[in-house]
Scaffold this active site. Sequence first.
Site, PDB file in Angstrom:
ATOM      1  N   HIS A  60      60.364   6.140   9.450  1.00 40.54           N
ATOM      2  CA  HIS A  60      61.348   5.116   9.087  1.00 40.54           C
ATOM      3  C   HIS A  60      61.492   4.987   7.571  1.00 40.54           C
ATOM      4  CE1 HIS A  60      60.456   2.951  13.173  1.00 40.54           C
ATOM      5  NE2 HIS A  60      61.068   4.106  13.335  1.00 40.54           N
ATOM      6  N   THR A  98      69.425   6.833  14.878  1.00 37.02           N
ATOM      7  CA  THR A  98      70.017   7.672  13.835  1.00 37.02           C
ATOM      8  C   THR A  98      70.729   8.862  14.455  1.00 37.02           C
ATOM      9  OG1 THR A  98      68.216   7.064  12.334  1.00 37.02           O
ATOM     10  CG2 THR A  98      69.534   8.981  11.723  1.00 37.02           C
ATOM     11  N   LEU A 115      64.444  12.715  14.572  1.00 37.91           N
ATOM     12  CA  LEU A 115      65.315  11.655  14.079  1.00 37.91           C
ATOM     13  C   LEU A 115      65.037  10.417  14.905  1.00 37.91           C
ATOM     14  CD1 LEU A 115      68.809  13.445  13.756  1.00 37.91           C
ATOM     15  CD2 LEU A 115      67.249  12.842  11.892  1.00 37.91           C
ATOM     16  N   ASP A 116      65.063   9.254  14.275  1.00 40.85           N
ATOM     17  CA  ASP A 116      64.892   8.011  15.022  1.00 40.85           C
ATOM     18  C   ASP A 116      65.978   7.891  16.083  1.00 40.85           C
ATOM     19  OD1 ASP A 116      62.798   7.368  13.371  1.00 40.85           O
ATOM     20  OD2 ASP A 116      63.968   6.015  12.098  1.00 40.85           O
ATOM     21  N   LYS A 117      65.670   7.193  17.141  1.00 37.02           N
ATOM     22  CA  LYS A 117      66.630   7.001  18.238  1.00 37.02           C
ATOM     23  C   LYS A 117      67.990   6.497  17.749  1.00 37.02           C
ATOM     24  CE  LYS A 117      67.214   4.379  22.550  1.00 37.02           C
ATOM     25  NZ  LYS A 117      66.575   3.418  23.492  1.00 37.02           N
TER      26      LYS A 117
END
Length: 247
Positions: free
Chosen positions: A162, A57, A53-55
């Site tokens: 993304h 999110t 997961l993106d930072k």
Amino acid sequence: MLEILYRDPYLVAINKPAGLLVHRSLIDRHETRFAIQLTRDQIGQKVYPVHRLDKPTSGVLLFALDSDTARCLNTQFTAGQVQKTYRAVVRGHTAESGVIDYPLREELDKMADAHADLDKPAQVALTYYQRLATTELPYPVGRYASARYSLLELQPKTGRKHQLRRHLKHIFHPIVGDTTHGDGKHNSLFREQFDCQRLLLHAHTLQFTHPYSADILNLIAPLSLDFSTLVAKLFAKPVIININNNH
């Protein structure tokens, strides 16, 4: 302490907070806290990442507890057999539902992807969305006298970097709080009016087949208090203004 959503002898899943990196990264060298490290220390056992997961999110983050299980789960992710849903607050009123079918070129970072192929063609990227609620607020933004927002459920069918943030930007409904692909004016409004300092994107559910029992697991991560409070404030009793515009 991290919120543990599920644990058995093979798997552990946490509810990752926004702002926490999954693992060490060249992009954020100053960071000292990582989901892998924190989960390992909390359960006293090595963990193996099977997705990311993106930072910024939050939401469901799954780890394997041994390398064989990690390989099995990686196969499911690669084959598109894992079902994921997200919650997001976006700018504007979207259609009730839709499909974003828009190929994405790989996003490269100068440090982390220094040796990547710069000529790699765009890859298939597919996202389904369903509108859950809308609101219109009496705050002027840009040339409009009010500000409109939608609460969406998102289902990515591919796993590009993304993807959700780029796809929502592509249809002109960027996710609120996105400092890379979003709208700075709306991000500022949320910081000033709601003290919202985060990306409003949350990995809500993760459904997959258990590698050994063959049971279908559907892991659900509750929204954090700040996110759920904001959603209730925005969409439970929306302020409706009858202004004819399309923002």
